[in-house]
Design an enzyme around this catalytic site. Structure first.
Site, short mmCIF file in Angstrom:
data_model
loop_
_atom_site.label_atom_id
_atom_site.label_comp_id
_atom_site.label_asym_id
_atom_site.label_seq_id
_atom_site.Cartn_x
_atom_site.Cartn_y
_atom_site.Cartn_z
N GLY A 48 35.78 34.77 17.60
CA GLY A 48 37.11 34.60 18.17
C GLY A 48 37.17 33.29 18.93
O GLY A 48 36.14 32.76 19.37
N GLN A 53 40.24 27.07 24.92
CA GLN A 53 38.85 26.64 24.71
C GLN A 53 38.75 25.30 24.00
O GLN A 53 37.71 24.65 24.04
CB GLN A 53 38.08 27.69 23.90
N CYS A 110 29.90 33.81 25.09
CA CYS A 110 31.15 33.06 24.96
C CYS A 110 30.83 31.64 24.53
O CYS A 110 29.89 31.04 25.04
CB CYS A 110 31.86 33.06 26.32
N LEU A 111 31.62 31.12 23.62
CA LEU A 111 31.39 29.75 23.15
C LEU A 111 31.60 28.72 24.27
O LEU A 111 31.15 27.59 24.16
CB LEU A 111 32.34 29.43 21.98
N HIS A 152 38.13 40.08 25.41
CA HIS A 152 37.48 38.80 25.75
C HIS A 152 38.44 37.63 25.53
O HIS A 152 38.59 36.76 26.41
CB HIS A 152 36.22 38.65 24.89
N GLU A 153 39.09 37.62 24.38
CA GLU A 153 39.96 36.48 24.04
C GLU A 153 41.23 36.48 24.89
O GLU A 153 41.70 35.41 25.31
CB GLU A 153 40.30 36.48 22.54
N HIS A 156 40.71 34.94 28.16
CA HIS A 156 40.74 33.47 28.14
C HIS A 156 42.15 32.94 28.43
O HIS A 156 42.32 31.93 29.11
CB HIS A 156 40.32 32.93 26.76
#
Ligand code: ZN
Length: 197
Positions: A48, A53, A110-111, A152-153, A156
Site C-alpha cells: 500500500g 508518502q 512502513c515504507l 495503516h494507509e 497516513h
C-alpha cells in the site's frame, strides 16, 4: 514515474491530507499521481502507498497485496492473520468505520520508516466508504490483513504513522534474520516473546 518515498521526520508525513474534489479526480494531474503511486508501490515493493508518502498532500491511497508476497508463509499463519491476495485498487477520500472492537496484533512496517517494524494492534474488521479512481462511491468490507493495510494507509492521510500507536519495546530491525524468525510466528508466540499478555 517512480518517486522517492519520504521518510519519518519529513513534515508532509505529519499533515492532514486534503480531500480530492470529484472534478479533480478525472483530471490528468490526479490520474498521473495515481499511476506514479502504483509504480512506486510496485518498485518498493509494498502492499500500500498513501499520496503524502511521495510528497502529495491529498487523500489518495493505492493498495495491492499479491500472492507472491505471502507464498512463503505457512497456510495456518496466513489463516490466522487473514492474509489473502487483494487486487490493485485506488481509494480516495476514505472514511473508516470500525465494525467491532476486536483487535489483532502483528508486526507492522512502513515504507516511510525503513528498516524497522513493531507489533501494532489493529481492528480485525473495518468498513471504508470512499471514491475510486473514476469518482464512483465504494463501500469496502475488509477483515484480517487487508483491514490492517487499510487502517495503516488511512492513518497516513491523517498525518499518523504506525509508530504512534505501537509499543517501542516491540521494535525490531527488519534484517533477514528477524524476517525469517517472525514470518511464521503465531500471535500466541509473539505475545509470549514480548510478554504482551
Ligand atoms: Zn506506511
Amino acid at each position: 514515474m517512480i518517486h522517492e518515498i519520504l521518510q519519518v521526520g519529513n513534515p508532509i508525513l505529519r499533515q492532514v491530507a486534503k480531500e480530492v474534489t470529484e472534478e479533480e479526480i478525472s483530471s490528468q494531474k490526479i490520474q498521473d499521481y495515481i499511476l506514479s503511486m502504483k509504480e512506486t508501490m510496485y518498485a518498493a515493493p509494498g502492499v500500500g502507498l498513501a499520496a503524502p508518502q511521495i510528497g502529495i498532500p491529498l487523500q489518495i491511497i493505492v493498495i495491492e497485496d499479491r500472492e507472491e508476497y505471502m507464498s512463503s508463509m505457512l497456510p495456518k499463519i496466513r489463516e490466522e492473520r487473514g492474509r489473502r491476495p487483494v487486487p490493485f485498487h485506488v481509494i480516495i477520500n476514505p472514511k473508516l468505520i470500525y465494525v467491532s472492537n476486536e483487535k489483532s496484533i502483528f508486526f507492522e512496517g512502513c515504507l516511510s520508516v525503513q528498516g524497522y517494524s513493531r507489533i501494532t494492534p489493529r481492528a480485525t474488521h473495518v468498513k471504508v466508504k470512499c471514491l475510486d479512481e473514476k469518482g464512483n462511491n465504494k463501500l469496502i468490507d475488509a477483515s484480517g490483513w487487508y483491514a490492517r493495510i487499510l487502517q495503516h494507509e488511512i492513518d497516513h492521510l491523517m498525518g499518523s504513522l504506525y509508530i504512534d500507536k505501537s509499543d517501542k519495546k516491540t521494535e525490531i530491525v527488519l534484517d533477514d534474520e528477524n524476517k525469517k524468525k517472525w514470518l511464521n510466528a503465531t500471535a500466541q508466540e509473539i505475545n509470549c516473546y514480548f510478554n504482551l499478555k
